[in-house]
Motif scaffolding. Structure first.
Motif, PDB file in Angstrom:
ATOM      1  N   MET C   1       0.847  -1.188   0.000  1.00  0.00           N
ATOM      2  CA  MET C   1       0.000   0.000   0.000  1.00  0.00           C
ATOM      3  C   MET C   1       0.883   1.238   0.000  1.00  0.00           C
ATOM      4  SD  MET C   1      -3.477   0.041   1.866  1.00  0.00           S
ATOM      5  CE  MET C   1      -2.993   0.064   3.581  1.00  0.00           C
ATOM      6  N   GLU C   2       0.484   2.180  -0.771  1.00  0.00           N
ATOM      7  CA  GLU C   2       1.284   3.404  -0.934  1.00  0.00           C
ATOM      8  C   GLU C   2       1.546   4.083   0.410  1.00  0.00           C
ATOM      9  OE1 GLU C   2       0.709   6.342  -4.475  1.00  0.00           O
ATOM     10  OE2 GLU C   2      -0.173   7.130  -2.627  1.00  0.00           O
ATOM     11  N   ILE C   3       0.540   4.019   1.257  1.00  0.00           N
ATOM     12  CA  ILE C   3       0.653   4.736   2.524  1.00  0.00           C
ATOM     13  C   ILE C   3       1.881   4.298   3.296  1.00  0.00           C
ATOM     14  CG2 ILE C   3      -0.374   4.956   4.803  1.00  0.00           C
ATOM     15  CD1 ILE C   3      -2.955   5.454   3.677  1.00  0.00           C
ATOM     16  N   PHE C   4       2.167   3.021   3.270  1.00  0.00           N
ATOM     17  CA  PHE C   4       3.301   2.556   4.063  1.00  0.00           C
ATOM     18  C   PHE C   4       4.639   2.977   3.473  1.00  0.00           C
ATOM     19  CE2 PHE C   4       1.154   0.786   7.464  1.00  0.00           C
ATOM     20  CZ  PHE C   4      -0.012   0.209   6.993  1.00  0.00           C
ATOM     21  N   GLY C   5       4.584   3.380   2.216  1.00  0.00           N
ATOM     22  CA  GLY C   5       5.786   3.984   1.642  1.00  0.00           C
ATOM     23  C   GLY C   5       6.106   5.273   2.379  1.00  0.00           C
ATOM     24  N   PHE C   6       5.049   6.009   2.751  1.00  0.00           N
ATOM     25  CA  PHE C   6       5.277   7.258   3.465  1.00  0.00           C
ATOM     26  C   PHE C   6       5.830   6.980   4.850  1.00  0.00           C
ATOM     27  CE2 PHE C   6       3.711   9.205  -0.020  1.00  0.00           C
ATOM     28  CZ  PHE C   6       2.363   9.045  -0.263  1.00  0.00           C
ATOM     29  N   LEU C   7       5.420   5.873   5.435  1.00  0.00           N
ATOM     30  CA  LEU C   7       5.963   5.520   6.740  1.00  0.00           C
ATOM     31  C   LEU C   7       7.467   5.354   6.622  1.00  0.00           C
ATOM     32  CD1 LEU C   7       5.725   4.685   9.672  1.00  0.00           C
ATOM     33  CD2 LEU C   7       5.129   2.389   8.942  1.00  0.00           C
ATOM     34  N   GLY C   8       7.871   4.731   5.534  1.00  0.00           N
ATOM     35  CA  GLY C   8       9.302   4.564   5.304  1.00  0.00           C
ATOM     36  C   GLY C   8      10.010   5.906   5.213  1.00  0.00           C
ATOM     37  N   GLU C   9       9.357   6.844   4.521  1.00  0.00           N
ATOM     38  CA  GLU C   9       9.967   8.168   4.408  1.00  0.00           C
ATOM     39  C   GLU C   9      10.099   8.824   5.762  1.00  0.00           C
ATOM     40  OE1 GLU C   9       8.054   9.773   0.379  1.00  0.00           O
ATOM     41  OE2 GLU C   9       9.050  11.291   1.622  1.00  0.00           O
ATOM     42  N   ALA C  10       9.070   8.626   6.581  1.00  0.00           N
ATOM     43  CA  ALA C  10       9.115   9.254   7.899  1.00  0.00           C
ATOM     44  C   ALA C  10      10.235   8.668   8.740  1.00  0.00           C
ATOM     45  CB  ALA C  10       7.766   9.081   8.605  1.00  0.00           C
ATOM     46  N   LEU C  11      10.621   7.438   8.411  1.00  0.00           N
ATOM     47  CA  LEU C  11      11.668   6.786   9.180  1.00  0.00           C
ATOM     48  C   LEU C  11      13.060   7.085   8.651  1.00  0.00           C
ATOM     49  CD1 LEU C  11      10.008   3.337   9.877  1.00  0.00           C
ATOM     50  CD2 LEU C  11      10.723   5.005  11.566  1.00  0.00           C
ATOM     51  N   SER C  12      13.155   7.965   7.659  1.00  0.00           N
ATOM     52  CA  SER C  12      14.476   8.277   7.121  1.00  0.00           C
ATOM     53  C   SER C  12      15.314   8.927   8.205  1.00  0.00           C
ATOM     54  CB  SER C  12      14.339   9.232   5.940  1.00  0.00           C
ATOM     55  OG  SER C  12      14.035  10.527   6.414  1.00  0.00           O
ATOM     56  N   ALA C  13      16.613   8.829   8.076  1.00  0.00           N
ATOM     57  CA  ALA C  13      17.511   9.343   9.115  1.00  0.00           C
ATOM     58  C   ALA C  13      17.270  10.809   9.368  1.00  0.00           C
ATOM     59  CB  ALA C  13      18.952   9.098   8.688  1.00  0.00           C
ATOM     60  N   GLN C  14      17.076  11.565   8.293  1.00  0.00           N
ATOM     61  CA  GLN C  14      16.886  12.997   8.452  1.00  0.00           C
ATOM     62  C   GLN C  14      15.627  13.299   9.242  1.00  0.00           C
ATOM     63  OE1 GLN C  14      16.534  15.013   4.732  1.00  0.00           O
ATOM     64  NE2 GLN C  14      15.929  16.914   5.690  1.00  0.00           N
ATOM     65  N   ASN C  15      14.524  12.653   8.844  1.00  0.00           N
ATOM     66  CA  ASN C  15      13.270  12.931   9.534  1.00  0.00           C
ATOM     67  C   ASN C  15      13.292  12.451  10.971  1.00  0.00           C
ATOM     68  OD1 ASN C  15      12.161  14.229   7.381  1.00  0.00           O
ATOM     69  ND2 ASN C  15      11.151  12.416   6.558  1.00  0.00           N
ATOM     70  N   LEU C  16      13.978  11.323  11.202  1.00  0.00           N
ATOM     71  CA  LEU C  16      14.078  10.838  12.574  1.00  0.00           C
ATOM     72  C   LEU C  16      14.816  11.849  13.437  1.00  0.00           C
ATOM     73  CD1 LEU C  16      14.855   7.027  12.481  1.00  0.00           C
ATOM     74  CD2 LEU C  16      12.940   8.195  13.553  1.00  0.00           C
ATOM     75  N   MET C  17      15.857  12.413  12.852  1.00  0.00           N
ATOM     76  CA  MET C  17      16.639  13.378  13.611  1.00  0.00           C
ATOM     77  C   MET C  17      15.795  14.603  13.955  1.00  0.00           C
ATOM     78  SD  MET C  17      20.188  15.263  12.658  1.00  0.00           S
ATOM     79  CE  MET C  17      19.348  16.379  11.553  1.00  0.00           C
ATOM     80  N   PHE C  18      15.032  15.082  12.960  1.00  0.00           N
ATOM     81  CA  PHE C  18      14.178  16.234  13.233  1.00  0.00           C
ATOM     82  C   PHE C  18      13.166  15.916  14.313  1.00  0.00           C
ATOM     83  CE2 PHE C  18      15.999  19.025  10.516  1.00  0.00           C
ATOM     84  CZ  PHE C  18      15.970  18.676   9.187  1.00  0.00           C
ATOM     85  N   ALA C  19      12.602  14.714  14.243  1.00  0.00           N
ATOM     86  CA  ALA C  19      11.610  14.336  15.240  1.00  0.00           C
ATOM     87  C   ALA C  19      12.251  14.344  16.624  1.00  0.00           C
ATOM     88  CB  ALA C  19      11.030  12.956  14.914  1.00  0.00           C
ATOM     89  N   LEU C  20      13.438  13.764  16.710  1.00  0.00           N
ATOM     90  CA  LEU C  20      14.098  13.672  18.008  1.00  0.00           C
ATOM     91  C   LEU C  20      14.436  15.056  18.553  1.00  0.00           C
ATOM     92  CD1 LEU C  20      15.178  11.674  20.052  1.00  0.00           C
ATOM     93  CD2 LEU C  20      17.385  11.773  18.906  1.00  0.00           C
ATOM     94  N   LEU C  21      15.054  15.879  17.702  1.00  0.00           N
ATOM     95  CA  LEU C  21      15.428  17.216  18.146  1.00  0.00           C
ATOM     96  C   LEU C  21      14.202  18.012  18.553  1.00  0.00           C
ATOM     97  CD1 LEU C  21      18.162  18.243  15.571  1.00  0.00           C
ATOM     98  CD2 LEU C  21      18.445  17.771  18.007  1.00  0.00           C
ATOM     99  N   GLY C  22      13.167  17.877  17.750  1.00  0.00           N
ATOM    100  CA  GLY C  22      11.941  18.598  18.049  1.00  0.00           C
ATOM    101  C   GLY C  22      11.371  18.196  19.390  1.00  0.00           C
ATOM    102  N   VAL C  23      11.357  16.894  19.662  1.00  0.00           N
ATOM    103  CA  VAL C  23      10.787  16.431  20.924  1.00  0.00           C
ATOM    104  C   VAL C  23      11.623  16.924  22.101  1.00  0.00           C
ATOM    105  CG1 VAL C  23      10.383  14.397  22.334  1.00  0.00           C
ATOM    106  CG2 VAL C  23       9.605  14.433  20.008  1.00  0.00           C
TER     107      VAL C  23
END
Lengths: 318, 158, 502
Positions: C1-23
């Motif tokens: 399903m396409e949606i889970f492709g976006f989950l993969g994007e959200a798990l990219s190193a860059q996005n993970l870092m932003f999430a962590l820093l933001g939190v």
């Protein structure tokens, strides 16, 4: 020893003298604080954010946006002249607010206290109904309003604000009697429209642009149709002389020297002339105008006369 | 409602009197407002007047108990220090725009170190604490001006 | 399903870092009273223009959810809500800290916040378009009754003295009327002071009413503010998880309440946590413990307020109407990037929206490790620091926090004034919560009522507009009646039982 000391002392004095008389580094040489008298997310904020990157490009310094909401903007405007007039603090201004507030309340400042360096855009008033409303055109709306004077409810942001003025002008021009229901901001007033709590809303072309297909714009208060809405007539076309909206400009503390005022005016004028900026603003529904510093005072006088009449009507109605 | 017969609750009654005055003021002010603007002040003011009268009665009859879990400490222990803290806070709030944020904050915070310390402390510890306070004020000043771009009043001193 | 492709994007190193820093950034900012999520987000917005939209949104969302969670720290450890949405957290959080369970309280708050945030986020992901319609059904009338519900809840929670609680609420309501009225434009209760035109700031009043009395009491006696825990005690994670699972139904219900209230634009975390708290208390088996350090109370408030994050994004993304002030800033940022909100957003800009929502969920999950670590250190810090340093530190934060809200020095004066008032009222048995909640709900109640009145007047049908034609209002009024009557019925039953016994 003695000579070396004298030499260094002389050198220091010369340096100090030199520094003191060097023409000041080109203004601006630090970031400029841009104070918005409203909460973030509104039209004032969005237009400021559009200006931000262009300002950095043209002036070479950053524009830092700060928020100082309260009392419909009066909190910020009444404190404007307490800031240092070094050109590094500028404040957004809104009409009709800065003219109506001193007339109708006691907001802590007078209109003449505000020194505008540029008036750079306005958001034209637009009468908006929900997409599922029975009123297809302005004439439908007026017919319904005239059948039951006072029964049609129209939402808007605030009392004695641009929306309130638009409603009053509309009532003057068309003879209709509506009930204006004030909300604390544009977003709640549009929510009320979409939820069916009111029959219509006074908003701006920006609001209509933002809401897209969920709303229908009956008319706009411009001289010519807005590029985004080629199918929406102007009030003027339909026979009602209603042109205007909420104007936004930039002001500085009164103690700011003349050259700084001119320089700021020039900078903002340059941003306003940038074709990319123009396109961005228009696509979001804004309408650009150019009233630079030299013309600002006269323009304000003309606006004061215009709003003065409305103010009496608004005041009398309370 | 718990009813503790602890004797007349004078403090509660006195405060209720204050509320009564507030309620009366609210209603009186509302007389010069527009109709729409006056609805709530008048109604709430009216409620407040009624409630205050009831409370005065309850308090004097010894039935006005404290709100559970929320009551502060009503004893007068350490009153001198408490009032000193209040005085420092008032001075801090009123003076910092005129005198300057950093200086006022540093002086006030140091004063609070003294007020809050009950034990005898060696001079080295005082110095250490003053240094901590200075660092704290400095760090936050930097954070506010350089990172968050909040304009801090300069005042006469820094 | 396409949606889970976006989950993969959200798990990219860059996005993970932003999430962590933001939190991390959000949690620290939320923990300091006065520094708000809105402020932090507004500052970060220009930086996000350089990033791709989804990453920028993830960072802003992470800051937001971290800040709402962070408010619990100050609420639990110093009895001062870091944000208004943490007001109800003080009811049980601070008593828990006073009796030595501060570390447990922080861990419980963390678990609750993560759960609430996840529930809100999942509902955002799955049911947005449907739920957005809920936002539209709530009109002025409903907001009025909702505010009344909030006020009756305060009164009922003022167990021990209903009258004093109601008086506090009335004072809060009157304070909320200071300044320029939205409807009518009257200038009220300003004593001619131009500084009061903007009204009594909620944050300065909140900091003053809660924190200053705590400080005043702190200087009065020697000794530590909070007891140190037994050596070697860790996060008490297992203990906290056990409590959370046993009370799982409460957790779930509070999260749903939080999401729904979050959907209502302008309602906010304070109302959400209050309603959730009241419901938890009403249905709890250990009702008497609520207000004295019941873990159920803490679970309900913290899950509800974090659920408002996900809930608030629903009207923001679907209708273009911000649910809360941070949403307004984010909406502005979206607009500048050219992203048009609306029902079609999920289809046309699916990549950005879904990546963002997944990123938000990940950030929420990250709150668990981040929160436990920060919480542990915050707790240790408060416990270990001598009062001689703690008092100046906290006092400085109160001054800074009140000033930073709107850059008005006058707000600090308001804070101190309200603080002194709060202290005096406390000594006489009047608590701060009714006053603060009256202040928070006053404008909502008044504007809702006056507008409903005006609309009713225009339609010639006052009563209809105010209650008869509004089915949602019936439900709220029913809840009000239940909230008010149940304790009365109970006490009558108790009295009868006592009578029989005698």
């Amino acid at each position: 020893m003695h000579i070396r000391f004298t030499a260094s002392a002389a050198g220091l004095v010369a340096l100090a003298f030199g520094l003191a008389t060097t023409p000041a580094a080109a203004f601006p040489d630090q970031p400029i604080n841009y104070i918005i008298p409203f909460d973030p997310g509104g039209e004032s904020d969005v237009s400021a954010r559009f200006q931000q990157p262009y300002f950095s490009k043209i002036a070479g310094q950053d524009l830092i946006i700060q928020y100082l909401p309260g009392a419909g903007g009066a909190s910020a405007w009444s404190g404007l002249n307490d800031y240092e007039g070094d050109g590094y603090t500028i404040m957004g201004t809104n009409l009709p607010h800065i003219i109506l507030q001193p007339l109708l309340q006691d907001p802590g400042y007078e209109t003449d206290d505000i020194v505008n360096v540029y008036i750079f855009h306005y958001t034209p008033d637009a009468l908006i109904v929900a997409a599922d409303s029975p009123h297809e055109t302005l004439e439908d709306f007026l017919a319904a309003a005239n059948e039951a004077p006072g029964a049609m409810t129209v939402s808007g942001s605030g009392t004695n604000s641009a929306n309130d003025v638009a409603n009053q002008l509309f009532e003057n021009e068309t003879g209709a009697v509506l009930t204006y229901i004030p909300y604390p901001g544009t977003a709640p007033s549009i929510t009320a429209l979409l939820g069916g709590e009111v029959d219509a809303a006074w908003g701006y072309t920006t609001v209509a642009a933002g809401q897209g297909d969920q709303v229908r714009t009956l008319a706009v208060a411009m001289e010519e149709r807005h590029s985004l809405f080629p199918d929406v007539p102007t009030f003027r076309e339909l026979g009602y002389e209603i042109v205007g909206g909420a104007y936004r400009g930039i002001a500085v503390p009164a103690s700011t020297p003349e050259e700084t005022r001119q320089e700021l005016s020039r900078l903002i004028g340059e941003i306003n002339a940038d074709p990319d900026f123009i396109q961005q603003m228009e696509e979001a529904g804004f309408a650009l105008i150019d009233v630079p510093y030299d013309e600002a005072a006269d323009w304000m006088e003309e606006r004061k006369a215009f709003y003065g009449e409305i103010a009496e009507q608004l005041g009398a109605g309370r | 409602m718990r009813t503790d017969r602890i004797g007349a609750d004078f403090a509660g009654a006195a405060v209720a009197l204050f509320f009564l005055a507030v309620g009366i003021y609210a209603v009186w002010s509302s007389l010069s407002m527009t109709m729409l603007g006056a609805i709530f002040p008048r109604t709430i003011g009216g409620f407040l007047i009624g409630l205050s009268v009831i409370q005065i009665g309850l308090s004097l009859a010894g039935r006005g108990a404290q709100i559970s879990g929320e009551g502060g400490d009503a004893s007068n222990e350490g009153l001198g220090r408490r009032l000193a803290l209040v005085a420092v806070m008032i001075a801090w709030a009123l003076l910092f725009p005129a005198v300057g944020f950093v200086v006022t904050s540093f002086v006030a915070a140091t004063a609070l170190i003294v007020i809050a310390e009950h034990e005898r402390t060696p001079p080295t510890r005082w110095l250490l604490r003053t240094a901590v306070v200075a660092v704290m004020v400095g760090v936050f000043y930097w954070l506010m001006t350089r990172i968050l771009y909040i304009p801090i009043p300069r005042g006469v001193l820094f | 399903m396409e949606i889970f492709g976006f989950l993969g994007e959200a798990l990219s190193a860059q996005n993970l870092m932003f999430a962590l820093l933001g939190v991390i950034g959000g949690t620290v900012i939320g923990a300091l009273p006065g520094l708000s999520a809105t402020m932090a987000i507004a500052v970060m917005v220009p930086f996000t223009f350089a990033l791709d939209p989804a990453s920028g949104l993830i960072m802003l969302g992470a800051i937001y959810t971290g800040a709402i969670y962070g408010g619990a720290f100050a609420a639990i450890l110093v009895n001062t809500p870091g944000t208004p949405s943490a007001i109800a957290t003080t009811f049980d959080g601070y008593p828990m800290a006073r009796r030595g369970d501060g570390d447990l309280a922080v861990t419980i708050a963390t678990i609750a916040s993560v759960t609430g945030g996840l529930v809100g986020g999942i509902l955002l992901l799955t049911l947005s378009p449907v739920l957005a319609q809920v936002a539209l059904r709530f009109g002025s009338t409903e907001y009025f009754w909702l505010a009344v519900l909030g006020l009756t809840l305060i009164a009922v929670l003022s167990e021990g003295n209903l009258v004093k609680g109601l008086m506090g609420a009335c004072l809060g309501l009157l304070l909320s009327m200071v300044g320029v009225a939205v409807v009518g434009g009257d200038v009220r209760f300003t004593f001619g002071q131009r500084e009061l035109l903007g009204g009594v700031g909620i944050i300065p009043a909140l900091i003053g009413l809660y924190c200053i009395p705590v400080l005043i009491d702190m200087v009065a006696r020697p000794g530590q503010h909070l007891e140190a825990p037994a050596a070697g005690r860790g996060f008490r994670l297992a203990e906290a998880m056990g409590i959370a699972i046993r009370d799982g139904w409460n957790l779930l219900r509070s999260s749903v309440i939080g999401t729904v209230v979050g959907i209502l634009p302008g309602a906010g975390g304070s109302i959400a946590s209050l309603v959730a708290y009241s419901e938890a208390r009403r249905t709890a088996r250990n009702q008497e413990e609520y207000g004295k350090g019941a873990s159920g109370g803490l679970l309900s408030t913290e899950s509800a307020n974090n659920a408002t994050v996900g809930g608030g994004f629903i009207p923001t993304l679907v209708l273009g109407i911000p649910g809360t002030p941070p949403d307004a800033v984010i909406l502005g940022a979206l607009l500048v990037q050219g992203i048009r909100t609306g029902p079609a957003l999920f289809e046309t800009q699916g990549q950005i929206v879904y990546t963002f929502i997944f990123g938000l969920l990940i950030a929420t999950a990250l709150m668990l490790p981040v929160g436990l670590l920060i919480g542990r250190y915050a707790f240790r810090f408060i416990v270990a620091t001598p009062k001689a340093l703690l008092v100046p530190l906290i006092a400085f934060m109160t001054v800074l926090g009140s000033f930073a809200v709107h850059n008005h020095p006058n707000d600090v004066v308001v804070m101190v004034a309200m603080g002194i008032l709060g202290w005096l009222l406390n000594r006489a048995g009047y608590g701060p919560s009714p006053i603060v909640l009256g202040l928070v709900l006053g404008q909502i109640a008044e504007q809702g009522f006056v507008r409903a009145w005006m609309i009713g007047g225009a339609r010639g049908d006052f009563l209809g507009q105010l209650i008869i034609n509004r089915p949602i209002s019936w439900a709220i009024v029913a809840l009000i009646l239940v909230t008010v009557c149940l304790p009365l019925v109970k006490s009558i039953r108790n009295r009868r039982a006592e009578g029989i016994r005698r």
